[in-house]
Design a protein around this motif. Structure first.
Motif, PDB file in Angstrom:
ATOM      1  N   LYS A 172      -7.004  -2.790 -33.166  1.00 31.87           N
ATOM      2  CA  LYS A 172      -5.575  -2.682 -33.440  1.00 31.87           C
ATOM      3  C   LYS A 172      -4.958  -4.071 -33.520  1.00 31.87           C
ATOM      4  N   ASN A 173      -4.318  -4.335 -34.657  1.00 34.05           N
ATOM      5  CA  ASN A 173      -3.638  -5.610 -34.832  1.00 34.05           C
ATOM      6  C   ASN A 173      -2.393  -5.626 -33.948  1.00 34.05           C
TER       7      ASN A 173
ATOM      8  N   ARG B  85       0.063  -7.623 -33.939  1.00 28.43           N
ATOM      9  CA  ARG B  85       1.287  -8.044 -34.612  1.00 28.43           C
ATOM     10  C   ARG B  85       2.027  -6.858 -35.219  1.00 28.43           C
ATOM     11  N   ASP B  86       1.328  -6.030 -35.997  1.00 31.08           N
ATOM     12  CA  ASP B  86       1.997  -4.902 -36.651  1.00 31.08           C
ATOM     13  C   ASP B  86       1.482  -3.538 -36.185  1.00 31.08           C
ATOM     14  N   ARG B  87       0.533  -3.562 -35.216  1.00 27.39           N
ATOM     15  CA  ARG B  87      -0.018  -2.343 -34.604  1.00 27.39           C
ATOM     16  C   ARG B  87      -0.827  -1.470 -35.572  1.00 27.39           C
ATOM     17  N   LYS B  88      -1.217  -2.052 -36.684  1.00 30.01           N
ATOM     18  CA  LYS B  88      -2.058  -1.311 -37.629  1.00 30.01           C
ATOM     19  C   LYS B  88      -3.507  -1.300 -37.132  1.00 30.01           C
TER      20      LYS B  88
ATOM     21  N   ASN C  82      -3.131  -2.194 -45.589  1.00 37.02           N
ATOM     22  CA  ASN C  82      -3.077  -3.648 -45.785  1.00 37.02           C
ATOM     23  C   ASN C  82      -4.377  -4.348 -45.394  1.00 37.02           C
TER      24      ASN C  82
ATOM     25  N   HIS D 182      -6.822  -8.534 -43.029  1.00 36.43           N
ATOM     26  CA  HIS D 182      -5.639  -7.704 -42.823  1.00 36.43           C
ATOM     27  C   HIS D 182      -4.395  -8.574 -42.986  1.00 36.43           C
TER      28      HIS D 182
ATOM     29  N   SER E 207      -0.960  -8.996 -42.071  1.00 41.40           N
ATOM     30  CA  SER E 207      -0.128  -8.441 -41.000  1.00 41.40           C
ATOM     31  C   SER E 207       1.349  -8.653 -41.282  1.00 41.40           C
ATOM     32  N   ARG E 208       2.113  -7.634 -40.957  1.00 38.48           N
ATOM     33  CA  ARG E 208       3.574  -7.686 -41.086  1.00 38.48           C
ATOM     34  C   ARG E 208       4.166  -7.298 -39.752  1.00 38.48           C
ATOM     35  N   ARG E 209       4.945  -8.198 -39.171  1.00 40.80           N
ATOM     36  CA  ARG E 209       5.529  -7.932 -37.857  1.00 40.80           C
ATOM     37  C   ARG E 209       6.495  -6.766 -37.923  1.00 40.80           C
ATOM     38  N   ARG E 210       6.356  -5.884 -36.952  1.00 40.61           N
ATOM     39  CA  ARG E 210       7.238  -4.705 -36.896  1.00 40.61           C
ATOM     40  C   ARG E 210       8.627  -5.137 -36.451  1.00 40.61           C
TER      41      ARG E 210
END
Length: 239
Positions: free
Chosen positions: A195-196, A198-201, A214, A233, A235-238
């Motif tokens: 689990k990333n 940063r963006d929880r993906k 992504n 990946h 990543s995009r911060r939530r």
């Protein structure tokens, strides 16, 4: 306050006067109006009057100060390029003929600045001839390991017990560790997941399914390792 101090005040965009004018003559020409040229009928004379301060209420930079600021702007630009170059471990290293190192060099800057997170799966034999495999958080290795030695080919990149996942097929030593980028998850149905943070993906490393939102999976073809797969990946911060 000197020219270099002025540049720091302007921030990343440096000095707007220098940015907009290649030469001191260009700078003077910006102060000359069509009316000035109509009455003076001489561009050089108009420049001299502006230089001497006989034009409008705006304070005109002397030539010496303009040149000093131009030199400072150029030095600042070179300094920033040098700092950017020096912080990349692959700069100046010959990675031709090594697909893994080429792939890592292409990704290094984006991984360092956080635009990209990358997991490297490596399966190969260690110095004792034992088959090992593991998943490596590239960002973690860039911070914790001497990657310059790896890019220089003084050392090989191999999984370690300090990586996010490690397994020795002969001794059956198995370990997993979270890093600043990834949390290790073990799912009974899906298997090993990351689990990333940063963006929880979720990044799924099962080769038979899509790696996730992504994310991409790239098999690196090389004779230097038994198997290499790179998971990228974006990543995009939530919010």
């Amino acid at each position: 306050m000197g020219p270099q101090d002025d540049l720091e005040l302007y921030g990343a965009g440096a000095d707007p006067i220098i940015d907009e004018n290649e030469t001191y003559e260009d700078y003077l020409d910006k102060q000359i109006t069509p009316t000035d040229l109509f009455y003076l009928e001489d561009l050089e004379l108009a420049r001299q009057l502006v230089d001497l301060g006989y034009h409008g209420n705006e304070e005109i930079l002397p030539r010496e100060e303009f040149e000093a600021r131009k030199k400072a702007a150029e030095e600042l630009h070179v300094s920033r390029l040098t700092k950017k170059t020096h912080r990349l471990a692959h700069i100046g290293k010959d990675v031709t003929g090594c697909p893994l190192l080429q792939a890592l060099a292409e990704r290094e800057e984006n991984v360092r600045n956080g635009r990209l997170t990358t997991i490297i799966y490596i399966r190969d034999k260690n110095g004792r001839g034992q088959e090992i495999s593991g998943y490596i958080d590239y960002a973690h290795r860039l911070k914790q390991d001497n990657m310059e030695a790896i890019f220089s080919r003084k050392r090989r990149l191999l999984p370690k017990t300090t990586d996010i996942s490690f397994y020795n097929w002969e001794t059956q030593v198995c370990s997993s560790k979270d890093t600043a980028t990834f949390q290790v998850l073990a799912d009974e149905a899906a298997g090993l997941l990351f689990k990333n943070k940063r963006d929880r993906k979720i990044i799924n490393v099962d080769p038979h399914v899509h790696p996730g939102d992504n994310s991409t999976r790239t098999e690196i073809v090389t004779n230097e390792y038994l198997q290499i797969v790179i998971y990228d990946h974006i990543s995009r911060r939530r919010g």
